[in-house]
Write an enzyme that holds these catalytic residues in place. Structure first.
Site, PDB file in Angstrom:
ATOM      1  N   ASP A  74      -0.785  -4.561  -8.532  1.00  0.00           N
ATOM      2  CA  ASP A  74      -1.028  -5.818  -7.887  1.00  0.00           C
ATOM      3  C   ASP A  74      -1.847  -6.563  -8.911  1.00  0.00           C
ATOM      4  OD1 ASP A  74      -1.502  -8.136  -6.248  1.00  0.00           O
ATOM      5  OD2 ASP A  74      -3.297  -7.342  -5.713  1.00  0.00           O
TER       6      ASP A  74
ATOM      7  N   ASP B 230      -4.272  -9.905  -8.372  1.00  0.00           N
ATOM      8  CA  ASP B 230      -5.376 -10.514  -7.891  1.00  0.00           C
ATOM      9  C   ASP B 230      -5.994  -9.489  -6.998  1.00  0.00           C
ATOM     10  OD1 ASP B 230      -5.195 -12.613  -9.075  1.00  0.00           O
ATOM     11  OD2 ASP B 230      -3.611 -13.580  -7.664  1.00  0.00           O
TER      12      ASP B 230
END
Length: 545
Positions: free
Chosen positions: A365, A367
């Site tokens: 991922d 953020d």
């Protein structure tokens, strides 16, 4: 006695009958027999980022009952049901039973009340031989003004089938104990028998309940009987998993494979003799093939309506089925038993087989995982790597694995940033970690119900395709439930690396999922710990090696 808490899981490929099923569930007799949750697992195949079939938008008018639609990405009914029951377990809380029904059945008004009676009769999970599953009765309406066709008779065979998941309830504890359905069964064939055998061998008993569901004969084209021969490959997997007595143990009929082999051998003799110019063997083979094919067609035509259309279908498919059956059988033998004639079975049991596959790629991922989270960031100058992010990516590369990034950027759909800004921020993050093999972004908002937004499987499946690896050999590392949810939905592995914004319920759910032996491997304190877990160097708290 307190009624059991239960949920309904429906795997679907988008048939119009799905809404009819949900309408029949909404029309149940009022008596408090309501599910805690209904999960529809949309198993239509996805294509590329943001593409694929439009989202399913079924409706369920039952006060107090939530309808959840999840996407499993076309990986087959076994994978769809696994995603469904895991979603139900995570969302419903204190769930005891999961009732699986197919999207082409209809539920009579008393079905829910009768299901609860069946579950009450099953008793508790702490009994000496606890009931792990309860099968409903199926009624297949057949024409009253003529004899049924071959396809209609085949569908009617579901009335006698053992443990058919068209209407089968399993105790959640039993599903967790055996890891759910074996996702190596890619179609609606034998995956239910395999699960039943594993549940029984884990110490649970299976019973037949008194409830009844209606299974109409769905429309089919002239060649459906040819396509179902693919199940011969699944029969090989059943033998590799459960040994030579699997048919008896699973209460499965013997089939006609030996006759199909004889018919195919006769055809091969005829063609080989003709090509070699040997008339006698060619004539003998042709005679045997014609006789066996005619007998097969006669057996299929005799109990049917015998009209011109059915006779034509039976003649054409009776000539093609033996070769198709043998071809799929050989494909299954090559995959599951090796190239020899009688090798020892080599298929590992589920779910150990899923976890035993060597990892080929790790997707991160963005953020909160690789970079510090700046909400709706459109400025590359604000990109700051999380401590250890570059080292984590380098460690994955050093292990010979592919790398990637999958990120939700709903700020684009909300008009808070542009797609170019989102891509510029992602590009800066990729530059700072030293490059990645694949980068995918979902620019949609949750209400768009797109195929790519996590926890949907779209980006994970697309990344696996671009990297040329199966999803089962991919891992997803992220900081919230949507990240590990995307991994589960895609049939990949997931590791949660929580941050201060990660909800405690998400951490608890990831730990519980890891303890169940499923695709979520656990919770790690940081990226280094996540890679220890994935690469087998250590077992962080809440995870497992």
């Amino acid at each position: 006695m307190t009624p059991a808490r239960w949920a309904v899981v429906v795997p679907s490929v988008g048939r119009p009958s799905l809404q009819a099923l949900l309408d029949s569930l909404a029309a149940q007799e009022d008596g408090g027999a309501r599910p805690a949750l209904v999960v529809v697992a949309d198993d239509r195949r996805l294509v590329e980022e943001g593409s694929g079939p439009p989202p399913l938008r079924p409706a369920l008018d039952v006060p107090g009952v939530e309808l959840v639609v999840v996407r499993s990405g076309g990986r087959g009914p076994a994978a769809a049901r696994n995603l469904g029951w895991r979603t139900a377990a995570a969302r419903a809380g204190a769930l005891e039973w999961v009732a699986f029904v197919d999207d082409d059945v209809e539920l009579p008004p008393a079905w829910s009340r009768e299901l609860l009676a069946d579950l009450a009769a099953a008793g508790g999970a702490d009994e000496p031989s606890p009931v792990g599953g309860s099968q409903g009765r199926l009624h297949v309406p057949l024409p009253t003004d003529r004899r049924p066709t071959d396809w209609e008779r085949g569908t009617a065979g579901l009335e006698r089938a053992a443990w058919a998941t068209a209407d089968m309830a399993y105790r959640l504890d039993a599903l967790v104990a055996v890891g759910g359905f074996d996702e190596r069964f890619p179609r609606a064939y034998r995956e239910d028998a395999d699960l039943a055998l594993r549940v029984e061998r884990a110490g649970w008993s299976l019973v037949r309940g008194q409830r009844t569901a209606v299974h109409p004969v769905r429309p089919a084209d002239d060649w459906v009987s040819l396509r179902v021969q693919r199940g011969n490959a699944d029969d090989v997997l059943m033998a590799a998993l459960h040994g030579p007595t699997w048919r008896r143990d699973a209460q499965a009929p013997p089939g006609r494979l030996r006759w199909h082999v004889a018919t195919t051998a006769a055809l091969a003799l005829a063609l080989g003799g003709a090509l070699a110019g040997r008339r006698r063997p060619a004539a003998l083979g042709a005679f045997a093939w014609a006789g066996l094919t005619a007998d097969f067609a006669r057996r299929r035509i005799a109990p049917g309506p015998r009209d011109a259309a059915e006779v034509r279908r039976m003649v054409l498919t009776s000539a093609a089925i033996p070769v198709a059956a043998v071809r799929h059988r050989v494909a299954g033998l090559l995959r599951w038993r090796g190239p020899g004639a009688t090798p020892a079975p080599r298929a590992a049991p589920w779910p150990q087989a899923q976890r035993a596959e060597p990892l080929a790629a790790v997707l991160f991922d963005r953020d909160g995982t690789l970079v510090h989270d700046v909400p709706y960031n459109g400025d590359p100058a604000q990109v700051r790597l999380v401590e250890g992010a570059r080292e984590a990516v380098e460690r994955v590369r050093a292990a010979g694995l592919r790398t990637g990034l999958v990120t939700n950027q709903s700020g684009v759909a909300r008009g808070l940033i542009t797609r170019d800004q989102a891509d510029a921020v992602t590009a800066e993050a990729v530059r700072q970690v030293g490059g990645l093999d694949v980068v995918l972004t979902c620019p949609h908002a949750p209400e768009d119900a797109c195929a790519c937004r996590k926890p949907g499987p779209g980006m994970v499946l697309q990344a696996a395709r671009r990297l040329g690896v199966p999803p089962s050999r991919v891992a997803v590392v992220g900081d919230i439930a949507a990240d590990v949810g995307a991994a589960v939905a895609a049939g990949a592995r997931g590791v949660l690396v929580p941050t201060p914004v990660t909800r405690s319920a998400e951490v608890d759910a990831a730990r519980a999922a890891a303890a169940s032996g499923g695709p979520v491997l656990g919770v790690a304190p940081d990226l280094s710990g996540a890679l220890d877990l994935l690469l087998g160097a250590a077992t962080p708290t809440g995870g497992r090696a």
